[in-house]
Scaffold this motif. Sequence first.
Motif, PDB file in Angstrom:
ATOM      1  N   VAL A  41       0.872  -1.178   0.000  1.00 49.50           N
ATOM      2  CA  VAL A  41       0.000   0.000   0.000  1.00 49.50           C
ATOM      3  C   VAL A  41       0.906   1.223   0.000  1.00 49.50           C
ATOM      4  O   VAL A  41       1.761   1.371   0.879  1.00 49.50           O
ATOM      5  CB  VAL A  41      -0.939   0.020   1.219  1.00 49.50           C
ATOM      6  CG1 VAL A  41      -1.753   1.311   1.238  1.00 49.50           C
ATOM      7  CG2 VAL A  41      -1.859  -1.195   1.209  1.00 49.50           C
ATOM      8  N   ARG A  42       0.711   2.107  -0.972  1.00 46.80           N
ATOM      9  CA  ARG A  42       1.629   3.228  -1.163  1.00 46.80           C
ATOM     10  C   ARG A  42       0.959   4.535  -0.739  1.00 46.80           C
ATOM     11  O   ARG A  42      -0.133   4.857  -1.206  1.00 46.80           O
ATOM     12  CB  ARG A  42       2.052   3.304  -2.630  1.00 46.80           C
ATOM     13  CG  ARG A  42       2.775   2.055  -3.105  1.00 46.80           C
ATOM     14  CD  ARG A  42       2.941   2.024  -4.612  1.00 46.80           C
ATOM     15  NE  ARG A  42       3.553   0.780  -5.053  1.00 46.80           N
ATOM     16  CZ  ARG A  42       3.601   0.384  -6.319  1.00 46.80           C
ATOM     17  NH1 ARG A  42       3.060   1.141  -7.265  1.00 46.80           N
ATOM     18  NH2 ARG A  42       4.187  -0.763  -6.626  1.00 46.80           N
ATOM     19  N   ARG A  69      -2.981   3.825  -1.755  1.00 42.00           N
ATOM     20  CA  ARG A  69      -3.370   3.041  -2.932  1.00 42.00           C
ATOM     21  C   ARG A  69      -2.732   1.654  -2.847  1.00 42.00           C
ATOM     22  O   ARG A  69      -1.517   1.530  -2.634  1.00 42.00           O
ATOM     23  CB  ARG A  69      -2.924   3.735  -4.216  1.00 42.00           C
ATOM     24  CG  ARG A  69      -3.274   2.952  -5.494  1.00 42.00           C
ATOM     25  CD  ARG A  69      -2.728   3.647  -6.734  1.00 42.00           C
ATOM     26  NE  ARG A  69      -3.380   4.935  -6.939  1.00 42.00           N
ATOM     27  CZ  ARG A  69      -4.523   5.094  -7.605  1.00 42.00           C
ATOM     28  NH1 ARG A  69      -5.131   4.044  -8.121  1.00 42.00           N
ATOM     29  NH2 ARG A  69      -5.037   6.299  -7.757  1.00 42.00           N
ATOM     30  N   ALA A  70      -3.548   0.621  -3.064  1.00 46.82           N
ATOM     31  CA  ALA A  70      -3.047  -0.749  -3.076  1.00 46.82           C
ATOM     32  C   ALA A  70      -2.283  -1.008  -4.374  1.00 46.82           C
ATOM     33  O   ALA A  70      -2.768  -0.672  -5.464  1.00 46.82           O
ATOM     34  CB  ALA A  70      -4.193  -1.745  -2.935  1.00 46.82           C
ATOM     35  N   ASN A  97      -1.774  -3.764  -5.834  1.00 48.21           N
ATOM     36  CA  ASN A  97      -2.459  -4.756  -6.679  1.00 48.21           C
ATOM     37  C   ASN A  97      -3.873  -4.334  -7.073  1.00 48.21           C
ATOM     38  O   ASN A  97      -4.622  -5.112  -7.667  1.00 48.21           O
ATOM     39  CB  ASN A  97      -2.498  -6.107  -5.969  1.00 48.21           C
ATOM     40  CG  ASN A  97      -3.235  -6.038  -4.637  1.00 48.21           C
ATOM     41  OD1 ASN A  97      -3.806  -4.996  -4.267  1.00 48.21           O
ATOM     42  ND2 ASN A  97      -3.222  -7.150  -3.902  1.00 48.21           N
ATOM     43  N   ASP A  98      -4.221  -3.086  -6.729  1.00 51.86           N
ATOM     44  CA  ASP A  98      -5.539  -2.528  -7.058  1.00 51.86           C
ATOM     45  C   ASP A  98      -6.694  -3.317  -6.445  1.00 51.86           C
ATOM     46  O   ASP A  98      -7.823  -3.289  -6.964  1.00 51.86           O
ATOM     47  CB  ASP A  98      -5.728  -2.422  -8.586  1.00 51.86           C
ATOM     48  CG  ASP A  98      -4.799  -1.387  -9.196  1.00 51.86           C
ATOM     49  OD1 ASP A  98      -4.530  -0.374  -8.526  1.00 51.86           O
ATOM     50  OD2 ASP A  98      -4.332  -1.595 -10.332  1.00 51.86           O
ATOM     51  N   GLN A  99      -6.413  -4.031  -5.338  1.00 55.97           N
ATOM     52  CA  GLN A  99      -7.448  -4.773  -4.626  1.00 55.97           C
ATOM     53  C   GLN A  99      -7.822  -4.022  -3.344  1.00 55.97           C
ATOM     54  O   GLN A  99      -6.986  -3.350  -2.740  1.00 55.97           O
ATOM     55  CB  GLN A  99      -6.958  -6.183  -4.275  1.00 55.97           C
ATOM     56  CG  GLN A  99      -6.657  -7.058  -5.488  1.00 55.97           C
ATOM     57  CD  GLN A  99      -7.879  -7.297  -6.354  1.00 55.97           C
ATOM     58  OE1 GLN A  99      -8.959  -7.639  -5.851  1.00 55.97           O
ATOM     59  NE2 GLN A  99      -7.718  -7.108  -7.662  1.00 55.97           N
ATOM     60  N   PRO A 100      -9.088  -4.110  -2.910  1.00 56.56           N
ATOM     61  CA  PRO A 100      -9.497  -3.430  -1.670  1.00 56.56           C
ATOM     62  C   PRO A 100      -8.690  -3.920  -0.467  1.00 56.56           C
ATOM     63  O   PRO A 100      -8.293  -5.084  -0.391  1.00 56.56           O
ATOM     64  CB  PRO A 100     -10.975  -3.800  -1.524  1.00 56.56           C
ATOM     65  CG  PRO A 100     -11.404  -4.188  -2.898  1.00 56.56           C
ATOM     66  CD  PRO A 100     -10.213  -4.812  -3.546  1.00 56.56           C
ATOM     67  N   PRO A 132     -13.279  -0.062   3.363  1.00 57.91           N
ATOM     68  CA  PRO A 132     -12.299  -0.776   2.522  1.00 57.91           C
ATOM     69  C   PRO A 132     -12.461  -0.426   1.047  1.00 57.91           C
ATOM     70  O   PRO A 132     -13.576  -0.356   0.525  1.00 57.91           O
ATOM     71  CB  PRO A 132     -12.604  -2.246   2.790  1.00 57.91           C
ATOM     72  CG  PRO A 132     -13.224  -2.254   4.148  1.00 57.91           C
ATOM     73  CD  PRO A 132     -14.022  -0.992   4.240  1.00 57.91           C
ATOM     74  N   ALA A 133     -11.340  -0.204   0.382  1.00 58.61           N
ATOM     75  CA  ALA A 133     -11.303   0.096  -1.057  1.00 58.61           C
ATOM     76  C   ALA A 133      -9.860  -0.021  -1.530  1.00 58.61           C
ATOM     77  O   ALA A 133      -8.926  -0.098  -0.721  1.00 58.61           O
ATOM     78  CB  ALA A 133     -11.846   1.495  -1.332  1.00 58.61           C
TER      79      ALA A 133
END
Length: 327
Positions: free
Chosen positions: A238-239, A260-261, A263-266, A287-288
């Motif tokens: 997570v950045r 922002r994750a 891996n674009d996963q919540p 969660p998102a």
Amino acid sequence: MSLLLALALLSQTPQGPTAKPQPAAAAHPYRFKVHPDATQHLGSVGPREIRQITYRIENLSDRPLGFKLQDLSEGLSLVAGELDTPLAPKVSRELAFSLDPTGHAGYQRRSARLVPDDPDQPRFVFRLDMTVRADLTVDAPKKAFGPVAPHERPELVFTFKRETEEPLALNLEGQAPPHLETEVVPTGKGAAELRLVLHPERLEPGVHLGLETLQLTSNAPLQPKFTLYADWSLDLPVRPDPARVVFLQAKPDPQVLQLRAANDQPFRILAARLEGEGFAVDPLPQPAAVQKLTLRRTGSGSAQAVLVIEMEGQPELRVPLAHRPPE
């Protein structure tokens, strides 16, 4: 009138054959020749690699011709053939030179002059060039750890080698940063390695990438110092953006920290706590894959703290906060 015309015609009558112009005096012909007569390119030469170059001097004339050598460059010496006796007519003689590059590195030129005893003859210049390899070399001046996960301890190795195989001593100048472990390890004759280990857990909060600069000294006379670079970046699941939050106004507005994750996963934030005073965090979002935290300044004057974000199934994230109001 007729007398004047006759005299004029008489003056224009050819008096005899015109004399041919005399040719210019011929230049002194060359009495000798050197083979080869061009610059000799020796290419890449080791730091103590002695090369031998052979020339042939040919007397083209019908009289003996003597020679002497002058102005030999450093490391250049005559090792075969002689010039003590004159060269007989129509005869050739070989001369062999030895070239020692010891004490030099990089592109080098060498020369010597061949002086005939006939003052009407030109002097010949033996010309040579070469590139002397460095005795001590490193396999690369810059390397990269690559993306590093927070739990990893990657190693990076710089390899040093002396071509002469003389004993090698390397010393790291100054102190390496706490997150970088360094060690110089001998590996053989004239060889050693600089080994680096990156410790992400020792990094200051908010530091997610870096370029380390390392200075080393050696006992190789012509390569006494090396500057090496090692770059790295944290591969965070997570950045945070920004990596650190700074309030600049005297009465600052709220600041937004975006997470922002990779891996674009919540993902789920379990807690967001502050180490330090003077700041506050609004209620946590749902969660998102991308979440935003609103941060507020709750006091006045300069302040700093660390926001510690705990997430489900992820390592904690530490984001530095600071308030730098204008003076």
